[in-house]
Design an enzyme around this catalytic site. Structure first.
Site, PDB file in Angstrom:
ATOM      1  N   HIS A  52       0.818  -1.212   0.000  1.00 19.18           N
ATOM      2  CA  HIS A  52       0.000   0.000   0.000  1.00 19.18           C
ATOM      3  C   HIS A  52       0.851   1.261   0.000  1.00 19.18           C
ATOM      4  CE1 HIS A  52      -3.178   2.683   2.008  1.00 19.18           C
ATOM      5  NE2 HIS A  52      -3.787   2.212   0.925  1.00 19.18           N
ATOM      6  N   LYS A  54       3.383   4.452  -0.961  1.00 16.84           N
ATOM      7  CA  LYS A  54       3.512   5.457  -2.011  1.00 16.84           C
ATOM      8  C   LYS A  54       4.867   6.143  -1.781  1.00 16.84           C
ATOM      9  CE  LYS A  54      -1.145   5.529  -0.682  1.00 16.84           C
ATOM     10  NZ  LYS A  54      -1.510   4.182  -1.065  1.00 16.84           N
ATOM     11  N   HIS A  68      -9.085  11.403   1.837  1.00 19.69           N
ATOM     12  CA  HIS A  68      -8.209  10.229   1.819  1.00 19.69           C
ATOM     13  C   HIS A  68      -6.905  10.474   2.568  1.00 19.69           C
ATOM     14  CE1 HIS A  68      -5.728   7.109  -0.485  1.00 19.69           C
ATOM     15  NE2 HIS A  68      -6.730   6.411   0.005  1.00 19.69           N
ATOM     16  N   LYS A  99      -4.085  10.785   5.273  1.00 17.57           N
ATOM     17  CA  LYS A  99      -3.761  10.077   6.514  1.00 17.57           C
ATOM     18  C   LYS A  99      -2.722  10.934   7.253  1.00 17.57           C
ATOM     19  CE  LYS A  99      -4.151   6.796   2.959  1.00 17.57           C
ATOM     20  NZ  LYS A  99      -5.419   6.264   3.100  1.00 17.57           N
ATOM     21  N   ASP A 118       0.472  18.715  19.285  1.00 20.56           N
ATOM     22  CA  ASP A 118       1.062  19.780  20.098  1.00 20.56           C
ATOM     23  C   ASP A 118       1.803  20.843  19.294  1.00 20.56           C
ATOM     24  OD1 ASP A 118       0.035  18.429  22.237  1.00 20.56           O
ATOM     25  OD2 ASP A 118       1.952  17.682  22.987  1.00 20.56           O
TER      26      ASP A 118
END
Length: 478
Positions: A220, A222, A396, A398, A403
């Site tokens: 998965h 990239k 999409h 992620k 902080d």
């Protein structure tokens, strides 16, 4: 009881007993995952046993595991390159974050990095094409999904131009995620132009592959690396935001960062391990090249996970970040099917007074994941987590910011697939300027979001709650 009936009962008991024993004895399986599989096998013995045989074990095949592990561990380590710089001094409470990252994939936190947050998906592809057109030595691209659409074709044509002028170009794609590309003319055009092309985790005959390893364990990642000088990291596949295979959910809203500095060499190592582990030639010499002169910059680290890495490494990284938050935590994730520890960490974060915000897509391309995700809303809201749903396409991205100092960006979702099944790549960094930019991008989504209030969730019909909770039970097998 007739003889045939007795035989059927014995077979029924044998199927359930053998499958249940295998589930209970299997190492590295979370209790809730065991419970979900047991429920399925006890309810639908033959269907459950067949499903467990095909997709119930984290197994990519013994020979493939040996190749992938050997490629990763036998390559020269990035930190052994001549001139490798030391990590910059980080805040004491952040040292543990990088220690977890180091324990997962062995990459050291390293200073001297810089990053630019791409404006949007199209701008990211344009920047990547410009970097490929300026490449003088090599271009390495790895994508889970590469489509032969406008953006995918632009990148492929840039690779062809680079290869024709003598740049070493290598393209690696997941065999399932990019199946349309590898079966079409653009893939052949790239190869004809001199681009070296390979498929990761090849499937071949799905029935035969199922006998030697799971078909749905995918790469998965990239990753883009150009001239040992530039790397890209984020959620962006090589495709248009319109994402034609699932156009009704478009646009797909992604985040991509362009990095320079020593962290590039870590992504180079990761690409090389995937390239060689999937049958490509040895490119380890690229990792032995001396490092350029050190420049000012922040500390960063590649965090790579997957079935051949430590079990439950990705949720451990997420949970460590969540527990480290003291003032604010902001998360965007399209797929949320957490384990119990991840859900507890987020609730604990809000319970101790940290301003905790999560943004999910309002419309998800996976209905089962969408329902399972919403089953976790009541507990999150009771703890004080602020939940938004993004309505202007499929968010999409992620991302995690903490902080105002720490950012995690990459390919990993907060779901069981990213936790246990897929190969993922992320970059962890400590830098106020970059984190402020990432936080501003996260907050920009809120203009197209709807806040989910506790009263709304309490008014959900019984049928909807039953549906969400039922799918959450089988979440560990999704």
């Amino acid at each position: 009881m007739t003889g045939g009936g007795g035989t059927f009962v014995v077979l029924h008991i044998a199927v359930v007993a053998v499958t249940a024993a295998h589930i209970l004895l299997r190492a590295h399986r979370q209790p809730e995952s065991r419970a979900a599989w047991l429920v399925l096998v006890l309810t639908l013995p033959y269907v459950g046993a067949l499903a467990y045989l095909l997709v119930g074990q984290t197994n990519v095949g013994r020979k493939r595991v040996e190749r992938l592990k050997a490629a990763f561990h036998d390559l020269p380590r990035p930190q052994d390159a001549p001139g490798w710089p030391a990590a910059l001094e980080t805040a004491d409470r952040h040292e543990a974050l990088f220690a977890v990252g180091r324990s997962i994939s062995g990459y050291e936190p390293v200073g001297g990095n810089s990053a630019v947050l791409m404006e949007n998906s199209d701008a990211a592809i344009d920047a990547m094409v410009a970097d490929i057109d300026a490449a003088s030595d090599h271009v390495h691209l790895l994508f889970y999904i590469w489509l032969a659409d406008r953006n995918g074709t632009k990148v492929a044509e840039a690779m062809q131009r680079a290869a024709r002028r003598g740049v070493a170009c290598r393209a690696l794609v997941d065999d399932l995620g990019s199946r349309d590309l590898v079966c079409g003319p653009l893939w052949q055009d790239m190869a004809a132009a001199g681009v070296k092309v390979r498929r990761a985790l090849t499937i071949g005959n799905p029935l035969l592959r199922a006998l030697t390893g799971r078909v749905d364990l995918r790469n998965h990642r990239k990753v883009a690396v150009i001239d040992n000088r530039i790397t890209y990291c984020g959620s962006q596949n090589c495709a248009d935001p319109q994402f034609l295979p699932k156009a009704k959910y478009a646009p797909w809203v992604d985040v991509l960062m362009r990095f320079e500095g020593p962290v590039v060499r870590q992504n180079q190592h990761l690409f090389a391990s995937d390239w060689m582990g999937n049958g490509g030639e040895d490119i380890g010499d690229l990792l032995r090249r001396p490092m350029p002169a050190a420049r000012p910059g922040f500390t960063a680290q590649v965090v790579a996970t997957g079935p051949t890495f430590r079990n439950s490494a990705m949720p451990e990284m997420f949970e460590t970040l969540v527990y480290a938050a003291r003032r604010s935590l902001f998360v965007t994730t399209p797929y949320y099917v957490p384990d119990a520890a991840m859900q507890a960490a987020l609730c604990a974060c809000a319970n101790r007074g940290v301003d905790t915000t999560i943004v999910f897509p309002a419309r998800n391309d996976d209905f089962a994941v969408a329902a399972a995700s919403r089953s976790y809303y009541p507990d999150l809201l009771r703890a004080g987590v602020t939940i938004y749903e993004y309505g202007a396409g499929l968010l999409h991205a992620k991302t995690l910011t903490m902080d105002g100092q720490v950012t995690l960006i990459g390919s990993a979702n907060m779901d069981r697939r990213s936790f246990d099944l897929n190969y993922e790549n992320n970059i962890l960094l400590e830098d106020a300027e970059t984190t402020i930019a990432m936080r501003a991008r996260q907050e920009s989504y809120l203009a197209q979001c709807r806040r989910i209030l506790p009263q709304e969730v309490e008014r959900w019909p019984v049928g909807r709650r039953l549906w969400n909770n039922a799918l959450a039970i089988v979440g560990p097998v999704l």
